[in-house]
Design a protein around this motif. Structure first.
Motif, PDB file in Angstrom:
ATOM      1  N   ARG A 106      -8.659   8.461  -3.932  1.00  0.00           N
ATOM      2  CA  ARG A 106      -8.822   8.900  -2.535  1.00  0.00           C
ATOM      3  C   ARG A 106      -9.518   7.809  -1.727  1.00  0.00           C
ATOM      4  O   ARG A 106      -9.164   7.561  -0.567  1.00  0.00           O
ATOM      5  N   GLU A 132      -6.991   5.157  -1.017  1.00  0.00           N
ATOM      6  CA  GLU A 132      -6.062   5.633   0.018  1.00  0.00           C
ATOM      7  C   GLU A 132      -6.702   5.552   1.407  1.00  0.00           C
ATOM      8  O   GLU A 132      -6.030   5.219   2.387  1.00  0.00           O
ATOM      9  N   HIS A 177       0.815  -1.222   0.000  1.00  0.00           N
ATOM     10  CA  HIS A 177       0.000   0.000   0.000  1.00  0.00           C
ATOM     11  C   HIS A 177       0.846   1.268   0.000  1.00  0.00           C
ATOM     12  O   HIS A 177       0.492   2.253  -0.660  1.00  0.00           O
ATOM     13  N   ARG A 178       1.960   1.252   0.689  1.00  0.00           N
ATOM     14  CA  ARG A 178       2.848   2.427   0.663  1.00  0.00           C
ATOM     15  C   ARG A 178       3.383   2.673  -0.752  1.00  0.00           C
ATOM     16  O   ARG A 178       3.479   3.810  -1.196  1.00  0.00           O
ATOM     17  N   ASP A 233       0.586   4.210  -2.822  1.00  0.00           N
ATOM     18  CA  ASP A 233       0.371   5.613  -2.443  1.00  0.00           C
ATOM     19  C   ASP A 233       1.495   6.516  -2.946  1.00  0.00           C
ATOM     20  O   ASP A 233       1.264   7.641  -3.378  1.00  0.00           O
ATOM     21  N   ARG A 234       2.711   6.015  -2.891  1.00  0.00           N
ATOM     22  CA  ARG A 234       3.890   6.811  -3.247  1.00  0.00           C
ATOM     23  C   ARG A 234       4.116   6.913  -4.754  1.00  0.00           C
ATOM     24  O   ARG A 234       4.449   7.985  -5.267  1.00  0.00           O
ATOM     25  N   HIS A 259      -6.397   2.121   2.482  1.00  0.00           N
ATOM     26  CA  HIS A 259      -5.021   1.871   2.929  1.00  0.00           C
ATOM     27  C   HIS A 259      -4.847   2.318   4.378  1.00  0.00           C
ATOM     28  O   HIS A 259      -4.227   1.617   5.182  1.00  0.00           O
TER      29      HIS A 259
END
Length: 156
Positions: A85, A88, A62-63, A66-67, A91
């Motif tokens: 969104r 996220e 998940h990181r 997101d990144r 997450h």
């Protein structure tokens, strides 16, 4: 665009499916380890390793999204911002559930408590994966993102 470039672009959708499959397998192995240890005794060292490994893998996945992945998708497809969104937020919710699971593991909670934590993670994770795949797989087939798979989708 060359055939090789097209193959790499389409590969992002395949990579996401592969990572999700690996996450599902890791969760099943962890759940099985909990079930085997359900004598009411504190978690075994082996179970602690499974739980920590699963938590680290899902969080890393998940990181990475997101990144790297979600910003690339949003740049190419701004209309997907609400979907991103929502993912996220999932997450963040999963990170909290994983933190609770990790705390239970650290204090050597009994297997029945660990299983409840894993059931919560499993329910949210599966719902999240299905939504993500429905919303993003087609987009990923044409996404131009030149990065290492592990940097985008995590270490699996």
């Amino acid at each position: 665009m060359t055939d090789r470039e097209r193959t790499r672009l389409v590969a992002w959708s395949h990579e996401l499916r592969r990572v999700h499959s690996k996450m599902r397998e890791a969760l099943q192995v962890t759940q099985q380890a909990v079930r085997v240890g359900q004598s009411g005794a504190p978690a075994t060292r082996e179970l602690l390793i499974y739980c920590r490994g699963f938590c680290a893998a899902l969080d890393g996945h998940h990181r990475g999204e997101d990144r790297a992945l979600f910003p690339a998708i949003e740049a190419a497809h701004p209309h997907l911002a609400p979907v991103l969104r929502s993912l996220e937020r999932d997450h963040s919710m999963l990170a909290n559930l994983l933190q609770s699971l990790g705390s239970a593991v650290e204090r050597a909670a009994p297997p029945d408590e660990l299983e409840l934590h894993l059931e919560g993670v499993a329910a949210i994770m599966e719902n999240h994966f299905r939504y993500e795949e429905r919303q993003l797989l087609v987009v990923l087939e044409g996404l131009e993102l030149r990065a290492a798979v592990k940097d985008v989708l995590g270490p699996l």
